[in-house]
Motif scaffolding. Structure first.
Motif, PDB file in Angstrom:
ATOM      1  N   ALA A   8       0.827  -1.211   0.000  1.00  0.00           N
ATOM      2  CA  ALA A   8       0.000   0.000   0.000  1.00  0.00           C
ATOM      3  C   ALA A   8       0.860   1.258   0.000  1.00  0.00           C
ATOM      4  O   ALA A   8       0.558   2.229  -0.702  1.00  0.00           O
ATOM      5  CB  ALA A   8      -0.929  -0.007   1.214  1.00  0.00           C
ATOM      6  N   PHE A  42       0.572   4.160  -2.819  1.00  0.00           N
ATOM      7  CA  PHE A  42       0.230   5.545  -2.500  1.00  0.00           C
ATOM      8  C   PHE A  42       1.331   6.515  -2.928  1.00  0.00           C
ATOM      9  O   PHE A  42       1.074   7.686  -3.181  1.00  0.00           O
ATOM     10  CB  PHE A  42      -0.053   5.704  -1.007  1.00  0.00           C
ATOM     11  N   PHE A  67      -3.962   6.133  -8.889  1.00  0.00           N
ATOM     12  CA  PHE A  67      -5.267   5.466  -9.001  1.00  0.00           C
ATOM     13  C   PHE A  67      -6.327   6.412  -8.475  1.00  0.00           C
ATOM     14  O   PHE A  67      -6.034   7.360  -7.734  1.00  0.00           O
ATOM     15  CB  PHE A  67      -5.279   4.127  -8.268  1.00  0.00           C
ATOM     16  N   ARG A  68      -7.535   6.162  -8.894  1.00  0.00           N
ATOM     17  CA  ARG A  68      -8.614   7.079  -8.576  1.00  0.00           C
ATOM     18  C   ARG A  68      -8.882   7.093  -7.062  1.00  0.00           C
ATOM     19  O   ARG A  68      -8.912   6.054  -6.424  1.00  0.00           O
ATOM     20  CB  ARG A  68      -9.879   6.655  -9.312  1.00  0.00           C
ATOM     21  N   LEU A  98      -8.131   9.391  -0.219  1.00  0.00           N
ATOM     22  CA  LEU A  98      -7.839   8.329   0.745  1.00  0.00           C
ATOM     23  C   LEU A  98      -6.689   8.721   1.668  1.00  0.00           C
ATOM     24  O   LEU A  98      -6.747   8.527   2.875  1.00  0.00           O
ATOM     25  CB  LEU A  98      -7.469   7.050  -0.002  1.00  0.00           C
ATOM     26  N   THR A 144      -7.865  11.135   4.226  1.00  0.00           N
ATOM     27  CA  THR A 144      -8.691  10.473   5.242  1.00  0.00           C
ATOM     28  C   THR A 144      -7.819   9.722   6.243  1.00  0.00           C
ATOM     29  O   THR A 144      -8.017   9.811   7.462  1.00  0.00           O
ATOM     30  CB  THR A 144      -9.655   9.471   4.566  1.00  0.00           C
ATOM     31  N   LEU A 145      -6.845   8.982   5.713  1.00  0.00           N
ATOM     32  CA  LEU A 145      -5.961   8.209   6.591  1.00  0.00           C
ATOM     33  C   LEU A 145      -5.193   9.132   7.531  1.00  0.00           C
ATOM     34  O   LEU A 145      -5.066   8.865   8.729  1.00  0.00           O
ATOM     35  CB  LEU A 145      -4.979   7.378   5.763  1.00  0.00           C
ATOM     36  N   ALA A 205      -7.312  10.417  10.273  1.00  0.00           N
ATOM     37  CA  ALA A 205      -7.713   9.388  11.234  1.00  0.00           C
ATOM     38  C   ALA A 205      -6.637   9.120  12.278  1.00  0.00           C
ATOM     39  O   ALA A 205      -6.896   8.449  13.277  1.00  0.00           O
ATOM     40  CB  ALA A 205      -8.061   8.097  10.501  1.00  0.00           C
ATOM     41  N   ILE A 241      -7.487   9.716  15.940  1.00  0.00           N
ATOM     42  CA  ILE A 241      -8.454   8.906  16.688  1.00  0.00           C
ATOM     43  C   ILE A 241      -7.715   7.966  17.639  1.00  0.00           C
ATOM     44  O   ILE A 241      -6.897   7.167  17.209  1.00  0.00           O
ATOM     45  CB  ILE A 241      -9.323   8.063  15.736  1.00  0.00           C
ATOM     46  N   PRO A 242      -7.975   8.077  18.950  1.00  0.00           N
ATOM     47  CA  PRO A 242      -7.307   7.166  19.874  1.00  0.00           C
ATOM     48  C   PRO A 242      -7.765   5.733  19.624  1.00  0.00           C
ATOM     49  O   PRO A 242      -8.955   5.485  19.415  1.00  0.00           O
ATOM     50  CB  PRO A 242      -7.766   7.635  21.262  1.00  0.00           C
ATOM     51  N   SER A 273      -1.486  -0.887   9.018  1.00  0.00           N
ATOM     52  CA  SER A 273      -1.752   0.264   9.876  1.00  0.00           C
ATOM     53  C   SER A 273      -1.490   1.551   9.113  1.00  0.00           C
ATOM     54  O   SER A 273      -0.699   1.576   8.163  1.00  0.00           O
ATOM     55  CB  SER A 273      -0.867   0.216  11.112  1.00  0.00           C
ATOM     56  N   ILE A 274      -2.168   2.595   9.540  1.00  0.00           N
ATOM     57  CA  ILE A 274      -1.981   3.890   8.892  1.00  0.00           C
ATOM     58  C   ILE A 274      -0.524   4.312   9.020  1.00  0.00           C
ATOM     59  O   ILE A 274       0.103   4.767   8.063  1.00  0.00           O
ATOM     60  CB  ILE A 274      -2.916   4.938   9.520  1.00  0.00           C
ATOM     61  N   VAL A 279       1.648   2.344   6.519  1.00  0.00           N
ATOM     62  CA  VAL A 279       1.468   2.790   5.137  1.00  0.00           C
ATOM     63  C   VAL A 279       2.235   4.096   4.906  1.00  0.00           C
ATOM     64  O   VAL A 279       2.958   4.245   3.919  1.00  0.00           O
ATOM     65  CB  VAL A 279      -0.038   2.973   4.817  1.00  0.00           C
ATOM     66  N   PHE A 301      -2.746  -3.026  -5.187  1.00  0.00           N
ATOM     67  CA  PHE A 301      -1.695  -3.006  -4.168  1.00  0.00           C
ATOM     68  C   PHE A 301      -2.192  -2.388  -2.863  1.00  0.00           C
ATOM     69  O   PHE A 301      -1.819  -2.815  -1.778  1.00  0.00           O
ATOM     70  CB  PHE A 301      -0.484  -2.202  -4.669  1.00  0.00           C
ATOM     71  N   ALA A 302      -3.027  -1.357  -2.998  1.00  0.00           N
ATOM     72  CA  ALA A 302      -3.464  -0.642  -1.788  1.00  0.00           C
ATOM     73  C   ALA A 302      -4.606  -1.364  -1.084  1.00  0.00           C
ATOM     74  O   ALA A 302      -4.789  -1.225   0.119  1.00  0.00           O
ATOM     75  CB  ALA A 302      -3.881   0.778  -2.150  1.00  0.00           C
ATOM     76  N   GLN A 332      -4.580   8.546  27.191  1.00  0.00           N
ATOM     77  CA  GLN A 332      -4.983   7.144  27.078  1.00  0.00           C
ATOM     78  C   GLN A 332      -4.395   6.277  28.182  1.00  0.00           C
ATOM     79  O   GLN A 332      -4.263   5.063  28.030  1.00  0.00           O
ATOM     80  CB  GLN A 332      -4.580   6.620  25.699  1.00  0.00           C
ATOM     81  N   PHE A 371     -12.345  10.507  22.983  1.00  0.00           N
ATOM     82  CA  PHE A 371     -11.958  10.904  21.629  1.00  0.00           C
ATOM     83  C   PHE A 371     -12.241  12.392  21.416  1.00  0.00           C
ATOM     84  O   PHE A 371     -11.367  13.143  20.960  1.00  0.00           O
ATOM     85  CB  PHE A 371     -12.728  10.043  20.627  1.00  0.00           C
TER      86      PHE A 371
END
Lengths: 279, 292
Positions: free
Chosen positions: A90, A94, A99-100, A105, A108-109, A112, A115-116, A147-148, A151, B10-11, B227, B272
């Protein structure tokens, strides 16, 4: 103040701080070799007068420590292997493949990351329960397989691969899979080492790895499946007063990761410096 | 197959895993927090009821929740400045031009970071033992009476802070060492040529150059410290008198001791939101002072 005096003072400060930092770990080792009960005296003994490996023998013979070590080793290794596979694919995509929806994406990642991980923990448990994966290693490992953080770690590094290199291979007729295996993976090797160490130890993502506690505590209910940290916590509720025994358990849990870190620390530290987010 | 297909191919595996095992549960937590999910619902989903914001309403009126939040904020407020200060001090010492074997010191100071929290928490529980612990013995040598570190509601949280600082300062130290290396040497030389003292050089050159990193490190540390869980779980079990009961610990207890997964999810979501608001405020503050 002369330069010489400054230098001496500086090293005195550094040596004392380093000694203070290492003291709990050294004391842990020392107490783990003391006969049962001899550490609960005042003043606290610093070194074992009659060193013994009895605590370790007891842990292996009666507490199933060998099993927990094997469990932890297996889980952490599996996590590292899966995370290498999925995150490198991945991360490369990236960085270098169009890619579309790629940019959306990525955004967004990235968002995120705030976020705990604990927020996901309870529904994750219910999900595993419905899938019948509670108390299985699949259930423990699967959420850590990508995992984010992983990646992004690979992506940052893969960005530096020159496009001409990939284009040349494409013109020569190589397909993307071959390019990934023959050209990309060798270039990524250093960052994959970082990713492997970070995934094995844990602590870079919201769950997984040798040091993880909350997720295996929730996901594993059968004592024979426990990882070392979970087993150690359970042991401390039963044998909390047996300091020598507990210290031996702590040594067995901490020593492997310390050795691994000493051997591969430059890769681990690179993980921190690549702007990782812990917790 | 076109290159764009390969991109997706791949992703996809990583995205599916992250989507199914992270994004979906986060949304699930939001949904769960609006229900009365409990042991009966766990046995049979037909017992599940939608309760709207009732769980949040209950938490807002629960002494337990405010207590846990207060304890967690206390831990963050005490722990973050101390951790960052320890990181800064050690980073400065390690990266001084005069320091010999900086790599060796760096490794020694960093070692606690890679250790397993549960294991070293047990070591510290023993270290902090009222009668047989090293800390009280050392304090005794200075004439301080033994403190019941983990048994006294006033001292239990500071003791956990002490442990957390020891465990974590090395992480930010590494980041600060890198930031220090990025400060142009000419700046230091110019300051010295101007006859600046060691202290002046630190305040006028080093600190301003380091400020963005310091603040970023503090923000990330705060987000992590909110946390808090394993430390009190192993060292105090939330006691004495609930003085080390943290928000995540409350979530854990609600979920796996009482099986109130609805309430527990509301706790998780509130955490959060708090982390999000605190981080956003800090970021804004950071941007304001970074703006020229």
């Amino acid at each position: 103040m002369s330069a010489r005096a400054t230098r001496v003072l500086l090293h005195v400060a550094l040596l004392s701080l380093a000694a203070l930092t290492l003291l709990p770990l050294l004391w842990m080792v020392a107490v783990s070799f003391m006969p049962a009960g001899t550490a609960s005296v005042f003043p606290p003994p610093l070194l074992p007068r009659h060193p013994t490996a009895a605590n370790y023998r007891l842990l292996f013979a009666t507490q199933g420590m060998g099993r927990y070590i094997a469990n932890s080793l297996w889980l952490a290794s599996l996590t590292a292997v899966l995370s290498l596979l999925f995150n490198s694919l991945a991360g490369f995509a990236f960085a270098k493949l169009r890619f579309r929806g790629r940019e959306a994406l990525l955004r967004t990642l990235l968002a995120a990351l705030v976020i705990p991980g604990q927020v996901a923990m309870l529904p994750l448990f219910l999900m595993m329960k419905w899938l019948g994966l509670v108390n299985t290693y699949t259930g423990v490992v699967l959420p850590a397989a990508a995992s984010i953080f992983g990646v992004f770690l690979v992506r940052q590094y893969a960005l530096s691969i020159p496009d001409e290199l990939l284009e040349a291979a494409r013109i020569d007729g190589a397909d993307e899979v071959r390019i990934f295996l023959r050209i990309v993976l060798p270039v990524l090797r250093p960052i994959l080492a970082t990713l492997a160490v970070a995934s094995f130890l844990g602590g870079f993502t919201f769950l997984g790895g040798w040091n993880d506690f909350l997720w295996p505590l929730i996901a594993l209910t059968d004592q024979r499946m426990y990882t070392l940290p979970v087993a150690l916590a359970a042991l401390s509720r039963e044998h909390g007063q047996d300091n020598e025994l507990m210290m031996a358990g702590a040594v067995l849990t901490v020593l492997p990761v310390l050795v691994l870190f000493l051997a591969l620390q430059r890769y681990y530290i690179r993980g921190i410096l690549t702007g990782s987010v812990k917790g | 197959m076109r290159a764009s297909h390969f991109g997706w191919l791949f992703a996809a595996p990583a995205l599916v895993i992250i989507g199914v095992f992270f994004f979906l549960p986060v949304l699930g937590a939001l949904a769960l927090s609006l229900t009365d999910f409990d042991l009966y619902a766990l046995a049979d989903l037909r017992n599940l009821r939608f309760v709207g914001l009732d769980n949040y309403w209950q938490l807002m009126h629960s002494r337990e929740f405010w207590g846990a939040l207060g304890n967690t904020c206390y831990f963050v407020a005490l722990g973050v400045p101390l951790s960052v200060l320890a990181s800064l001090l050690t980073a400065l010492l390690v990266s001084s031009r005069l320091t010999r074997w900086p790599a060796l010191f760096r490794t020694a100071l960093f070692a606690p970071v890679v250790t397993t929290v549960v294991a070293v928490a047990l070591v510290w529980r023993y270290l902090l033992h009222t009668r047989y612990g090293l800390l009280n013995w050392a304090l005794g040598a200075l004439g301080v009476h033994p403190l019941d570190w983990l048994g006294d509601p006033h001292w239990a949280m500071p003791a956990i802070v002490l442990f957390a600082v020891w465990k974590n300062f090395g992480y930010n130290m590494i980041i600060l060492i890198a930031a220090l290396q990025a400060v142009p040497e000419e700046l230091h030389e110019a300051a010295r040529l101007d006859g600046a003292s060691f202290w002046q050089e630190f305040v006028r050159v080093t600190l301003p150059a380091l400020r963005p990193t310091l603040l970023l490190v503090a923000i990330l540390t705060a987000a992590g410290y909110f946390q808090l869980f394993a430390e009190p779980f192993v060292m105090t079990q939330g006691g004495p008198l609930q003085s080390t009961m943290s928000v995540v610990y409350l979530m854990y207890d609600q979920a796996f001791k009482w099986w109130n997964l609805g309430t527990a999810s509301a706790v998780a979501f509130l955490l959060f939101l708090i982390v999000l608001v605190v981080t956003a405020l800090e970021m804004r503050f950071l941007r304001r002072i970074e703006a020229p």
